[in-house]
Design a protein around this motif. Sequence first.
Motif, PDB file in Angstrom:
ATOM      1  N   SER A   1       0.829  -1.205   0.000  1.00  0.00           N
ATOM      2  CA  SER A   1       0.000   0.000   0.000  1.00  0.00           C
ATOM      3  C   SER A   1       0.868   1.262   0.000  1.00  0.00           C
ATOM      4  CB  SER A   1      -0.947  -0.006   1.206  1.00  0.00           C
ATOM      5  OG  SER A   1      -0.218   0.061   2.415  1.00  0.00           O
TER       6      SER A   1
ATOM      7  N   THR B   1       2.313   1.895  -3.503  1.00  0.00           N
ATOM      8  CA  THR B   1       1.342   2.557  -4.381  1.00  0.00           C
ATOM      9  C   THR B   1       1.491   4.071  -4.293  1.00  0.00           C
ATOM     10  OG1 THR B   1      -0.224   0.735  -4.147  1.00  0.00           O
ATOM     11  CG2 THR B   1      -1.100   2.841  -4.906  1.00  0.00           C
TER      12      THR B   1
ATOM     13  N   GLU C   1       4.889   5.234  -5.796  1.00  0.00           N
ATOM     14  CA  GLU C   1       4.925   5.323  -7.260  1.00  0.00           C
ATOM     15  C   GLU C   1       4.110   6.498  -7.778  1.00  0.00           C
ATOM     16  OE1 GLU C   1       3.589   1.433  -8.291  1.00  0.00           O
ATOM     17  OE2 GLU C   1       5.612   0.563  -8.221  1.00  0.00           O
ATOM     18  N   LYS C   2       3.087   6.914  -7.020  1.00  0.00           N
ATOM     19  CA  LYS C   2       2.282   8.063  -7.438  1.00  0.00           C
ATOM     20  C   LYS C   2       3.028   9.375  -7.219  1.00  0.00           C
ATOM     21  CE  LYS C   2      -2.319   6.142  -6.454  1.00  0.00           C
ATOM     22  NZ  LYS C   2      -3.511   6.287  -5.568  1.00  0.00           N
TER      23      LYS C   2
ATOM     24  N   ASP D   1       6.427  -6.571  -4.727  1.00  0.00           N
ATOM     25  CA  ASP D   1       5.696  -5.361  -4.326  1.00  0.00           C
ATOM     26  C   ASP D   1       5.991  -4.909  -2.895  1.00  0.00           C
ATOM     27  OD1 ASP D   1       4.057  -7.007  -2.702  1.00  0.00           O
ATOM     28  OD2 ASP D   1       2.424  -7.051  -4.141  1.00  0.00           O
TER      29      ASP D   1
END
Length: 517
Positions: free
Chosen positions: A116, A119, A122-123, A188
Amino acid sequence: MTLSVYMLDSPFNLDKNEIKKAVKAIMNFRTQPEYINSLEIALFHPQMDAQFWNKLLDSRGASKAYQDKIYSEPMVRLLTLKALLIPKFLPEFLIWMQTAPKPDDCWEFCRKLQASIVTEYEKNIHGLQCLTRNVKDGIYSLLSRLITKPKFSPSDSTIKHKLRGLVHSKFDIPQLVKATKLLLTQKDGFWSQVYRVYFTKDLVYALTQIPDLSEPGVIKDYPEEKHNFLTNLQPFWRYPGKTDKNYLSLAQFFEEVGQPDFAAIFYQISTGNVPPNIFSQVFPRRHIKQGNLFEMMLIRKKGLLDHIHSALYGDTYLVTDNLRLIIRGMVIGLLLGAIVLTTILLISSWWTSRYDKTLQASMDEKIAALEEELKSAQASTTDTNNPETLTEISPENQERFNRTHEAIKAMITNLTDYINQLPPNTLNSIGIPENVQDNNEYIVLFCVRQILGIDHNLQYGEIGKYNQRWQEFSDAIKEYQKSKGANTPDGVIEKDGRIQRWLEEDIRNQCLNPHGG
């Protein structure tokens, strides 16, 4: 509002209530961007140190979960967060997870929280720089823990694996190697993402800097764990030949994760040489016996053919001509005996199995393999050390060598008492093989080579026989004379002269004093 704007507009506007709110939310698996950003902003401020984070996380039950081995999903997430915020806690966290009754469940809880965060990572165009810095420093902490023997508190020493009954201190290092590999290769995962994208490049750069950081305290402006890791590595560049077997776990770890360059460096540091399979990945050229990586000389570990070559042609002047001839005869006799025996067996097998085509094909393969091995052994001996390719030393060079040889014999005499009084393990630490540690001639010549910067493969016995070998040695003496400010460097060491005195001094203070004491 993005993270970058927030930090630029009010870099010192820190709301501790927002931080507490973020910790609680992430612990409950609510990883919205504002909570991740709150942690990133907090890490930007120097006053948010380990003491602050420990106090805040302990108020949510972090210490209790660690000490009482509470492996619920919220507690695993809380301690995952602690490992992100306090880098030096990461090794303890991994060991804590490995001691769980169901470690796979803990790893899954940890992985989901990391995913999480990835995520958001990477944004965010700035990549969560402070969290990334912490992750890199945590990895350095892990690597250091694989090397050093950890100190345990009384509570740590009693932690046991409920299923296997293993005491914490007994499985710390091997289990930590396994856990480190899993953490840094986990799909991940946040740690694995930073390891792949940033850490390996960071370590490459750090290793290239170590040779320039020879003085204590020069390493600066590095996070604590990285600083400690690099500081502990400095002596291996300052004192070539120094080894420490505690680094073997680190070498094996990098081999397992497919990083041959790093593996080679730490095999050299831990064992004094590099396994052939790792060496060949770093230096693909065949028949290369040593190579330079990150300004460290790596030496390929000898295989069978290397030992045969050493026996046939000698690697040290300590092997007399007569002994070398005996060894050479023994090895050749063994090889010829093996060939004769193999031939008899092949002929016998052919007669007894002449109708069995499969067996005949197998024997043909054995013959081809034997011939190939013999060709390879022969090829490995046709290098620049082959006396047949060298020119016999001239009378002039012979006279210069004899003067130098007399000076070296005097050095051996002068240094004998000093060598005999060296502290235990000193000779091991500078790379003197145990089987010649009672041979002062070998030790002095080893140090002379090191101080003059001469390849240790140059055999002293050949220096007085061949012009090319004497020239290599003489040129190195000239460079040493120049470095000492000699007005007329002539490439000769005179007995009782100043070059001899300088060398004796450097042997005592440098080569035989690896720790500078």
